[in-house]
Design a protein around this motif. Structure first.
Motif, PDB file in Angstrom:
ATOM      1  N   LYS A   1       0.816  -1.214   0.000  1.00 36.97           N
ATOM      2  CA  LYS A   1       0.000   0.000   0.000  1.00 36.97           C
ATOM      3  C   LYS A   1       0.850   1.264   0.000  1.00 36.97           C
ATOM      4  O   LYS A   1       0.452   2.283  -0.577  1.00 36.97           O
ATOM      5  N   TRP A   2       2.004   1.209   0.656  1.00 36.33           N
ATOM      6  CA  TRP A   2       2.864   2.389   0.675  1.00 36.33           C
ATOM      7  C   TRP A   2       3.371   2.716  -0.727  1.00 36.33           C
ATOM      8  O   TRP A   2       3.417   3.890  -1.118  1.00 36.33           O
ATOM      9  N   LEU A   3       3.738   1.703  -1.473  1.00 29.74           N
ATOM     10  CA  LEU A   3       4.216   1.933  -2.837  1.00 29.74           C
ATOM     11  C   LEU A   3       3.087   2.445  -3.722  1.00 29.74           C
ATOM     12  O   LEU A   3       3.294   3.347  -4.554  1.00 29.74           O
ATOM     13  N   VAL A   4       1.885   1.880  -3.560  1.00 32.84           N
ATOM     14  CA  VAL A   4       0.721   2.361  -4.313  1.00 32.84           C
ATOM     15  C   VAL A   4       0.453   3.823  -3.995  1.00 32.84           C
ATOM     16  O   VAL A   4       0.193   4.649  -4.889  1.00 32.84           O
ATOM     17  N   LEU A   5       0.525   4.169  -2.716  1.00 36.02           N
ATOM     18  CA  LEU A   5       0.265   5.546  -2.280  1.00 36.02           C
ATOM     19  C   LEU A   5       1.269   6.515  -2.906  1.00 36.02           C
ATOM     20  O   LEU A   5       0.890   7.563  -3.455  1.00 36.02           O
ATOM     21  N   ILE A   6       2.538   6.187  -2.832  1.00 33.70           N
ATOM     22  CA  ILE A   6       3.584   7.091  -3.342  1.00 33.70           C
ATOM     23  C   ILE A   6       3.466   7.259  -4.853  1.00 33.70           C
ATOM     24  O   ILE A   6       3.493   8.391  -5.377  1.00 33.70           O
ATOM     25  N   LEU A   7       3.313   6.138  -5.581  1.00 34.12           N
ATOM     26  CA  LEU A   7       3.243   6.209  -7.035  1.00 34.12           C
ATOM     27  C   LEU A   7       1.984   6.915  -7.502  1.00 34.12           C
ATOM     28  O   LEU A   7       2.016   7.709  -8.456  1.00 34.12           O
ATOM     29  N   SER A   8       0.858   6.655  -6.841  1.00 35.14           N
ATOM     30  CA  SER A   8      -0.401   7.298  -7.236  1.00 35.14           C
ATOM     31  C   SER A   8      -0.354   8.798  -6.943  1.00 35.14           C
ATOM     32  O   SER A   8      -0.835   9.610  -7.745  1.00 35.14           O
ATOM     33  N   GLY A   9       0.212   9.153  -5.797  1.00 32.73           N
ATOM     34  CA  GLY A   9       0.344  10.569  -5.477  1.00 32.73           C
ATOM     35  C   GLY A   9       1.210  11.301  -6.483  1.00 32.73           C
ATOM     36  O   GLY A   9       0.878  12.413  -6.931  1.00 32.73           O
ATOM     37  N   LEU A  10       2.327  10.694  -6.870  1.00 30.37           N
ATOM     38  CA  LEU A  10       3.216  11.302  -7.861  1.00 30.37           C
ATOM     39  C   LEU A  10       2.527  11.433  -9.210  1.00 30.37           C
ATOM     40  O   LEU A  10       2.650  12.455  -9.900  1.00 30.37           O
ATOM     41  N   SER A  11       1.765  10.408  -9.590  1.00 28.35           N
ATOM     42  CA  SER A  11       1.032  10.449 -10.854  1.00 28.35           C
ATOM     43  C   SER A  11      -0.006  11.566 -10.862  1.00 28.35           C
ATOM     44  O   SER A  11      -0.158  12.287 -11.864  1.00 28.35           O
ATOM     45  N   SER A  12      -0.731  11.735  -9.749  1.00 27.22           N
ATOM     46  CA  SER A  12      -1.732  12.798  -9.658  1.00 27.22           C
ATOM     47  C   SER A  12      -1.094  14.174  -9.797  1.00 27.22           C
ATOM     48  O   SER A  12      -1.628  15.063 -10.470  1.00 27.22           O
ATOM     49  N   ILE A  13       0.053  14.358  -9.150  1.00 25.68           N
ATOM     50  CA  ILE A  13       0.741  15.656  -9.217  1.00 25.68           C
ATOM     51  C   ILE A  13       1.207  15.956 -10.644  1.00 25.68           C
ATOM     52  O   ILE A  13       1.083  17.082 -11.135  1.00 25.68           O
ATOM     53  N   LEU A  14       1.733  14.949 -11.337  1.00 24.79           N
ATOM     54  CA  LEU A  14       2.184  15.153 -12.720  1.00 24.79           C
ATOM     55  C   LEU A  14       1.016  15.546 -13.625  1.00 24.79           C
ATOM     56  O   LEU A  14       1.159  16.433 -14.480  1.00 24.79           O
ATOM     57  N   CYS A  15      -0.137  14.890 -13.428  1.00 23.77           N
ATOM     58  CA  CYS A  15      -1.309  15.231 -14.242  1.00 23.77           C
ATOM     59  C   CYS A  15      -1.804  16.640 -13.930  1.00 23.77           C
ATOM     60  O   CYS A  15      -2.251  17.368 -14.823  1.00 23.77           O
ATOM     61  N   ALA A  16      -1.732  17.027 -12.651  1.00 23.96           N
ATOM     62  CA  ALA A  16      -2.156  18.380 -12.267  1.00 23.96           C
ATOM     63  C   ALA A  16      -1.152  19.425 -12.721  1.00 23.96           C
ATOM     64  O   ALA A  16      -1.525  20.574 -13.016  1.00 23.96           O
ATOM     65  N   LEU A  17       0.109  19.054 -12.790  1.00 28.37           N
ATOM     66  CA  LEU A  17       1.164  19.993 -13.177  1.00 28.37           C
ATOM     67  C   LEU A  17       1.040  20.382 -14.649  1.00 28.37           C
ATOM     68  O   LEU A  17       1.352  21.522 -15.033  1.00 28.37           O
ATOM     69  N   TYR A  18       0.584  19.455 -15.488  1.00 24.69           N
ATOM     70  CA  TYR A  18       0.407  19.720 -16.919  1.00 24.69           C
ATOM     71  C   TYR A  18      -1.041  19.463 -17.292  1.00 24.69           C
ATOM     72  O   TYR A  18      -1.370  18.421 -17.863  1.00 24.69           O
TER      73      TYR A  18
END
Length: 431
Positions: free
Chosen positions: A38-55
């Protein structure tokens, strides 16, 4: 053309957590079913959300497709509400410090509504069929877009409010809906595909081990069994004569006979392993079979000071091999009896129809198992018994799989174990 490039970039953003999770976590050698990190899912999903919001990906220069919500949805569905809320916090923190304004306010207003359906579905998501998951994915995407536009309408935010309900509004609505649902479907498909591949790889490894054990059984068991039978017969004859000479010799004779019987049991396990691929399936009354199993095991339970209770529904039919399924439930009930204490031991056998399956639950109040032990159940030669071979459950798992069924364990140390076997209900279309 620029829009297509941006769309491809966003699809890459939402897919990279799934494939990176496979590379980092699922590609490792596994001895049992992979445990969700779950920790890996949380980190990767959070990073993915930020990248989508950034662009952000704009439609008509006015409305974003909110692809940053797709990792949030999938994290909630596959890793649970806690992981989903954690990804939400990460996204809100980013929007607060790097975006702010109307975008942040709309996100705060709408996010709890977006999460209601994923959180509601997350508890049973892993047990749903693949087709049901795809349909519910379309539903979630539709609900998200509807909620977003309802909030826009009532708040009057963004350039969309200037369009009102003109022709362009509906074009934007359809484009946003189709793009968001498309992205969400791709993400769910990728996760399911990667998960299935991991399970298939594990099954291949187990099948190879099973094949080796089966070959060993076929080549050795028959040759060893006959000499043991002859030896046992002569030991019994010699034991009678030895008893007449010295009564204490009977203790040694009994010990030798018990060890010979144990050797016979081991050979029987190997023979069952070698024969497990032969099945004769037909319409089978599982109710009658389970009642017979409970009667057979009652005497053994009484010997162990254990009580057997049954709650078996009437007219439960499956398509299966009667002798093989009988072997499965005899083995599971026997394991349950041996797991309980000598006093106040209880084994409960329940059987009922649930959706498209017959579910048989065998519950005991025994010593229980740890999550690590449960994960290894069914492996050849893995056993929790002092004198077990570890092949009984291997055969049991294989038989259930041949019947297109599943077996699931729930256990807690010193409190007991619940074993649930699910087998497809017999279809009348086969008559």
């Amino acid at each position: 053309m620029d829009f297509v490039k941006e769309l491809i970039l966003h699809i890459t953003f939402i897919l990279f957590p799934a494939f990176l999770y496979q590379t980092v976590w699922l590609s490792k050698p596994m001895k049992s079913s992979p445990i969700l990190n779950k920790w890996l899912v949380l980190i990767l999903s959070g990073l993915s959300s930020i990248l989508c919001a950034l662009y952000p990906l704009y439609l008509w220069g006015m409305v974003t497709t909110d692809y940053q919500l797709i990792p949030l949805f999938t994290a909630t569905l596959y890793a649970g509400p806690v992981a989903g809320i954690a990804v939400l916090v990460i996204l809100l923190v980013y929007l607060l410090f790097f975006s702010g304004g109307d975008c942040f306010l709309i996100t705060v207003l709408s996010m709890p509504l977006y999460l209601l359906l994923p959180i509601f579905l997350s508890g049973n998501w892993g047990r749903l069929k693949y087709s049901s998951k795809l349909l519910l994915t379309i539903l979630m995407g539709t609900v998200k877009v509807l909620v977003f536009h309802i909030i826009l309408f009532f708040t009057g935010f963004a350039g969309l409010a200037q369009i009102n309900f003109s022709e362009h509004y509906w074009i934007i609505f359809f484009e946003e809906w189709s793009l968001f649902v498309f992205g969400l479907l791709i993400m769910v498909y990728a996760i399911e595909y990667i998960s299935q591949n991991a399970l298939y790889r594990l099954r291949i490894i187990k099948s190879e081990k099973l094949a080796i054990a089966s070959e060993l059984a076929a080549s050795v068991a028959h040759e060893v069994r006959n000499p043991l039978t002859v030896v046992r017969g002569f030991i019994q004859l010699m034991g009678q004569e030895a008893k007449e000479i010295n009564p204490k010799n009977i203790e040694y004779t009994d010990l030798v006979l018990s060890e010979l019987d144990r050797a016979q049991e081991i050979i029987t396990d190997y023979l069952n392993l070698a024969r497990q691929q032969y099945f004769e399936k037909e319409k089978l009354n599982l109710t009658e079979l389970l009642v017979e199993v409970s009667k057979i095991m009652t005497s053994y339970a009484n010997y162990k000071a254990v009580t057997i209770e049954t709650h078996i529904a009437e007219n439960l039919y499956v398509e299966g091999d009667a002798s093989r399924l009988k072997q499965v439930f005899l083995n599971l009930v026997k394991n349950a009896i041996e797991a309980v204490s000598l006093s106040e031991g209880l084994v409960l056998i329940k059987a009922y129809a649930s959706r498209e399956f017959i579910r048989v639950r065998i519950i005991d109040n025994g010593i229980g198992m740890s999550s690590e032990q449960i994960a290894r159940l069914g492996e050849p030669y893995f056993t929790l018994k002092e004198k077990g071979t570890g092949l009984g459950l291997t055969v049991t798992f294989s038989i259930i799989e041949q019947h297109e069924g599943t077996i699931r364990y729930q256990s807690e140390l010193n409190k007991g174990t619940s074993t649930t076997v699910s087998i497809p209900i017999y279809s009348k279309a086969k008559d």
